[in-house]
Design a protein around this motif. Structure first.
Motif, short mmCIF file in Angstrom:
data_model
loop_
_atom_site.label_atom_id
_atom_site.label_comp_id
_atom_site.label_asym_id
_atom_site.label_seq_id
_atom_site.Cartn_x
_atom_site.Cartn_y
_atom_site.Cartn_z
N THR A 31 -36.66 -13.77 43.90
CA THR A 31 -37.62 -13.58 42.70
C THR A 31 -36.98 -12.50 42.11
OG1 THR A 31 -38.82 -11.95 43.54
CG2 THR A 31 -39.68 -14.36 44.63
N GLN A 32 -36.72 -11.83 41.93
CA GLN A 32 -36.31 -11.17 40.55
C GLN A 32 -34.69 -11.64 39.94
OE1 GLN A 32 -34.80 -6.63 41.78
NE2 GLN A 32 -33.72 -6.34 40.36
N LEU A 33 -33.80 -11.98 40.54
CA LEU A 33 -32.49 -12.59 39.95
C LEU A 33 -32.63 -14.18 39.74
CD1 LEU A 33 -30.38 -10.80 42.98
CD2 LEU A 33 -30.97 -9.78 41.09
N VAL A 34 -33.46 -14.39 40.43
CA VAL A 34 -33.38 -15.94 40.02
C VAL A 34 -34.74 -16.51 38.97
CG1 VAL A 34 -33.53 -19.06 40.34
CG2 VAL A 34 -32.17 -16.67 42.13
N GLY A 35 -35.67 -15.50 40.03
CA GLY A 35 -37.07 -15.61 39.30
C GLY A 35 -37.29 -15.11 37.83
N GLY A 36 -36.28 -13.94 37.80
CA GLY A 36 -36.63 -13.36 36.65
C GLY A 36 -38.11 -12.31 36.40
N LEU A 37 -38.42 -11.45 37.80
CA LEU A 37 -39.56 -11.14 37.96
C LEU A 37 -38.72 -9.43 38.41
CD1 LEU A 37 -42.55 -12.93 40.29
CD2 LEU A 37 -42.03 -12.45 37.79
N LEU A 38 -39.01 -8.53 37.13
CA LEU A 38 -38.47 -7.13 37.47
C LEU A 38 -39.53 -6.16 38.43
CD1 LEU A 38 -37.19 -6.88 33.76
CD2 LEU A 38 -35.60 -7.28 35.84
N ASP A 137 -48.19 -11.00 38.16
CA ASP A 137 -46.75 -11.47 37.41
C ASP A 137 -46.23 -12.97 38.53
OD1 ASP A 137 -46.52 -10.34 35.67
OD2 ASP A 137 -44.56 -9.47 36.17
#
Length: 174
Positions: A31-38, A137
């Motif tokens: 979710t961080q690397l592909v979905g852009g959720l930091l 988010d």
């Protein structure tokens, strides 16, 4: 008497718990690397708790002591990160449930905190929470990611209890 399909070995139960922790961390990274959720600082601490629990369960599964004392020792070691994760995720869910006017101000990022403060101050600051930790988010079935983390920490803690303290688990079912 019918056979119990969930009568797995101690090793298999520990390795399944470790694999579950690894999959949860992989999904968070996805979710961080592909979905852009930091991730906010509390999210990172939850990842650390999942990783610590996974490492303990992996070590317990590889060791697979036969005696009750050894299994209970691994159980205590596994319950520590599970309970810590419950506390962190619970705090995060609580922050997300605050009314907007009660949400703390956003603080500096974890990288800055690690450079500017000793580790004990960083931990205290992160656990206090900040505004970015209150943002929701991502949701699935109406629950935020910290709420799902809380549910997984509780399930994994129960899994540890059932695996490493079977007499306690049997007593609770009576």
């Amino acid at each position: 008497m019918t056979a119990n399909p969930f009568r797995w070995s101690f090793r298999a139960r520990c390795l399944l718990g470790a694999a579950t922790c690894a999959l949860l961390i992989c999904y968070a990274l996805y979710t961080q690397l592909v979905g852009g959720l930091l991730p906010c600082p509390l999210c990172i601490f939850q990842r650390i708790a999942f990783a610590a629990l996974g490492v303990v369960l992996l070590a317990a599964g590889l060791h697979a002591p036969r005696g009750t004392a050894g299994r209970r020792a691994w159980g205590v070691l596994a319950l520590l990160p599970a309970l810590l994760g419950i506390g962190i995720a619970g705090r995060h869910v609580w922050l997300q449930g605050l009314p907007p006017e009660q949400v703390p101000m956003c603080g500096p990022g974890l990288d800055f905190l690690m450079e500017a403060m000793p580790i004990t101050s960083v931990i205290r600051t992160v656990l206090t929470g900040s505004g970015e930790c209150a943002n929701v988010d991502w949701t699935f079935l109406g629950l935020s990611m910290p709420a799902w983390s809380l549910a997984w920490f509780v399930l994994l803690a129960l899994w540890v209890l059932a695996t490493m303290f079977p007499a306690v688990a049997r007593g609770a079912r009576r």
